[in-house]
Design a protein around this motif. Structure first.
Motif, mmCIF file in Angstrom:
data_model
loop_
_atom_site.group_PDB
_atom_site.id
_atom_site.type_symbol
_atom_site.label_atom_id
_atom_site.label_comp_id
_atom_site.label_asym_id
_atom_site.label_seq_id
_atom_site.Cartn_x
_atom_site.Cartn_y
_atom_site.Cartn_z
ATOM 1 N N LEU A 13 0.834 -1.204 0.000
ATOM 2 C CA LEU A 13 0.000 0.000 0.000
ATOM 3 C C LEU A 13 0.868 1.253 0.000
ATOM 4 O O LEU A 13 0.605 2.211 -0.742
ATOM 5 C CB LEU A 13 -0.929 -0.002 1.212
ATOM 6 N N GLN A 14 1.898 1.276 0.826
ATOM 7 C CA GLN A 14 2.797 2.431 0.884
ATOM 8 C C GLN A 14 3.478 2.657 -0.462
ATOM 9 O O GLN A 14 3.589 3.790 -0.936
ATOM 10 C CB GLN A 14 3.841 2.212 1.983
ATOM 11 N N TYR A 15 3.927 1.583 -1.078
ATOM 12 C CA TYR A 15 4.581 1.675 -2.384
ATOM 13 C C TYR A 15 3.627 2.245 -3.427
ATOM 14 O O TYR A 15 3.985 3.151 -4.192
ATOM 15 C CB TYR A 15 5.053 0.281 -2.793
ATOM 16 N N THR A 16 2.411 1.713 -3.467
ATOM 17 C CA THR A 16 1.442 2.136 -4.474
ATOM 18 C C THR A 16 1.026 3.586 -4.263
ATOM 19 O O THR A 16 0.911 4.357 -5.232
ATOM 20 C CB THR A 16 0.212 1.223 -4.450
ATOM 21 N N LEU A 19 3.790 5.911 -5.522
ATOM 22 C CA LEU A 19 3.818 6.024 -6.971
ATOM 23 C C LEU A 19 2.614 6.805 -7.496
ATOM 24 O O LEU A 19 2.764 7.759 -8.268
ATOM 25 C CB LEU A 19 3.854 4.636 -7.606
ATOM 26 N N LEU A 20 1.439 6.404 -7.069
ATOM 27 C CA LEU A 20 0.209 6.966 -7.614
ATOM 28 C C LEU A 20 0.038 8.433 -7.246
ATOM 29 O O LEU A 20 -0.202 9.286 -8.120
ATOM 30 C CB LEU A 20 -0.997 6.156 -7.124
ATOM 31 N N LEU A 98 -8.462 1.146 -8.030
ATOM 32 C CA LEU A 98 -7.349 1.746 -8.755
ATOM 33 C C LEU A 98 -6.007 1.367 -8.151
ATOM 34 O O LEU A 98 -5.048 1.082 -8.870
ATOM 35 C CB LEU A 98 -7.515 3.272 -8.761
ATOM 36 N N LEU A 99 -5.922 1.342 -6.837
ATOM 37 C CA LEU A 99 -4.638 1.066 -6.185
ATOM 38 C C LEU A 99 -4.163 -0.352 -6.477
ATOM 39 O O LEU A 99 -2.995 -0.573 -6.811
ATOM 40 C CB LEU A 99 -4.740 1.299 -4.679
ATOM 41 N N SER A 100 -5.062 -1.328 -6.367
ATOM 42 C CA SER A 100 -4.681 -2.714 -6.650
ATOM 43 C C SER A 100 -4.335 -2.892 -8.125
ATOM 44 O O SER A 100 -3.404 -3.628 -8.473
ATOM 45 C CB SER A 100 -5.821 -3.659 -6.271
ATOM 46 N N ALA A 339 3.918 4.721 -18.726
ATOM 47 C CA ALA A 339 4.932 5.497 -19.448
ATOM 48 C C ALA A 339 5.640 6.430 -18.485
ATOM 49 O O ALA A 339 5.895 7.592 -18.795
ATOM 50 C CB ALA A 339 4.287 6.284 -20.587
ATOM 51 N N SER A 340 5.948 5.929 -17.318
ATOM 52 C CA SER A 340 6.663 6.693 -16.290
ATOM 53 C C SER A 340 7.611 5.742 -15.582
ATOM 54 O O SER A 340 7.337 4.535 -15.486
ATOM 55 C CB SER A 340 5.689 7.302 -15.275
ATOM 56 N N SER A 341 8.718 6.263 -15.088
ATOM 57 C CA SER A 341 9.650 5.411 -14.345
ATOM 58 C C SER A 341 9.089 5.125 -12.953
ATOM 59 O O SER A 341 8.240 5.863 -12.444
ATOM 60 C CB SER A 341 11.014 6.078 -14.239
ATOM 61 N N PHE A 342 9.575 4.054 -12.360
ATOM 62 C CA PHE A 342 9.078 3.659 -11.041
ATOM 63 C C PHE A 342 10.124 2.785 -10.360
ATOM 64 O O PHE A 342 10.995 2.202 -11.006
ATOM 65 C CB PHE A 342 7.753 2.897 -11.160
ATOM 66 N N PHE A 343 10.053 2.721 -9.046
ATOM 67 C CA PHE A 343 10.935 1.829 -8.301
ATOM 68 C C PHE A 343 10.394 0.399 -8.399
ATOM 69 O O PHE A 343 9.183 0.173 -8.357
ATOM 70 C CB PHE A 343 11.042 2.250 -6.838
#
Length: 427
Positions: A13-16, A19-20, A98-100, A339-343
């Motif tokens: 959840l923290q990761y998402t 990012l979001l 949306l988060l999942s 179309a975006s970078s992410f960890f």
């Protein structure tokens, strides 16, 4: 700031949320697991059993509160004219979880599930949800974010949302630096005997340029349009079936790498052989570091050959912090639907990592060998990806090889197509 209310906070959840909200919307997010909630802050209610007056309700499917992987029913449907996952079962709530959905696609959840590999040992695009549901050509997460922002602003008009601007990053893999020049005398002699041709003889006599030597042309293009490309060099000590570059012991190869490192960002293009031996990966990274005099932190896998989670763990252990391999070596499109970078999130260890993933959506070899496009068709395909990335505030990463941009007869017209594309992108 926005508050997300849920029963518990997890690494997923923290990761998402990071990012979001933080990265894609420029909006700090606080996760609250119990009342009282921060006053005067917009609230998203991620608890199905409890209503919060004034909050935006998002149905929670539970995926972000699990560990490990399982066969998941993604429940695909159409929302706002685009595919969506994890449809809501709460009346009046946001149409889907949306988060999942974001986590499922970006984490490459499906690549951890049992699957057959392709002929190169890679995860096949035909197994992906994006291919099966026909949204591989879309940066679906960026599209979702754009629609979600509209919903948020309708309910919370004062939200200070700041989406990132469009960016274009041209990248190049140098895995066959020259077609005829700087080969061993044995290979040169063999080539003259087995494949005699006027062009080879003229190149070896320095009457014409090597057809793969497109570097000056590329430099002029970058200078004309103020581009900041990234170059990845294959530096295997020994050639193999899939590793055919000029040896890094050759002065010509050393000069080529050093000259580019003075002007551009460079990274390692780990050889096919290094996929079987960590020591070779470290050796190739050390070679690039020695030739450039700079730390090596960027990579893109040769043949896009990697699997999760092992492939990314190897890179982290070798000191790589940015990887450009997130795409398919068999078809163009958005492998992670973004179309975006992410960890990178390591699902097996349930942790976000410091490895920054930079997805590409278009590669010349895919267009030419796999999709059988003409140069004109490739130009149109690139323009389609450019337009959708620009519309939804994404980063367009293209992947070219020097041989496609040279003067080799099989690739006639491709250099001109790329130049037309750059002119339109930078106008």
């Amino acid at each position: 700031m926005i508050v997300l209310y849920c029963k518990q906070s997890t690494a997923r959840l923290q990761y998402t949320c990071s990012l979001l909200f933080t990265e894609l919307m420029g909006l700090p997010c606080t996760i609250a697991t119990r009342p009282p909630l921060p006053a005067d802050c917009p609230v998203i209610n991620y608890v199905n059993e409890q209503e919060l007056p004034g909050a935006l309700q998002i149905y929670n499917t539970g995926l972000l509160f699990e560990t490990g992987t399982r066969m998941v029913d993604t429940d695909c449907f159409t929302c706002n004219g685009y595919p969506a996952l994890f449809a809501s079962r709460l009346q009046g709530a946001y149409p889907f979880d949306l988060l999942s959905a974001v986590f499922y696609l970006v984490s490459r959840y499906e690549e951890y599930l049992p699957h057959h590999t392709d002929e190169y040992g890679r995860y096949p695009h035909t197994s992906s949800l994006a291919f099966k549901q026909q949204f591989l050509h879309l940066p679906l997460i960026n599209i979702w974010v754009a629609h979600f922002i509209q919903t948020l602003l309708q309910q919370f008009p004062a939200l200070p949302i700041k989406t990132p601007g469009f960016n274009f990053v041209p990248t190049y893999d140098i895995d066959i630096a020259y077609n005829y020049l700087h080969k061993s005398w044995l290979k040169t002699l063999g080539g003259l005997i087995m494949h005699p041709c006027k062009e080879r003889w003229q190149v070896l006599r320095h009457k014409i340029n090597d057809p793969y030597c497109s570097y000056q042309w590329m430099d002029a293009l970058h200078q004309q349009y103020a581009l900041q490309p990234v170059y990845f060099f294959l530096l295997a000590k020994h050639n193999g079936e899939y590793d055919k570059n000029i040896s890094p012991s050759k002065k010509a190869m050393q000069d080529l790498v050093a000259n580019h490192a003075q002007k551009y960002t460079t990274g390692i293009h780990p050889s096919w052989q290094s996929g079987e031996a960590d020591s070779l990966l470290r050796q190739e990274i050390d070679t690039l570091q020695r030739l450039t005099g700079q730390p090596v932190t960027l990579s893109r896998q040769h043949y896009i050959r990697f699997n999760l989670p092992g492939g990314y763990r190897r890179l982290l252990q070798a000191g790589i912090t940015a990887d450009y391999s997130m795409g398919y070596g068999s078809i163009n499109g958005f492998r992670a639907s973004v179309a975006s970078s992410f960890f990178w999130y390591d699902i097996e260890n349930e942790t976000s990592t410091p490895l920054r993933v930079h997805p590409f959506c278009w590669m010349d070899a895919n267009a030419y060998y796999e999709e059988k496009l003409t140069a004109a068709g490739a130009l149109q395909q690139m323009m389609d990806y450019y337009q959708v990335c620009k519309q939804y505030h994404g980063t367009l990463v293209t992947l070219w090889h020097n041989n496609f941009l040279g003067t080799s007869a099989p690739f006639a017209g491709w250099r001109q197509a790329y130049q037309q594309f750059i002119a339109q992108v930078r106008q």
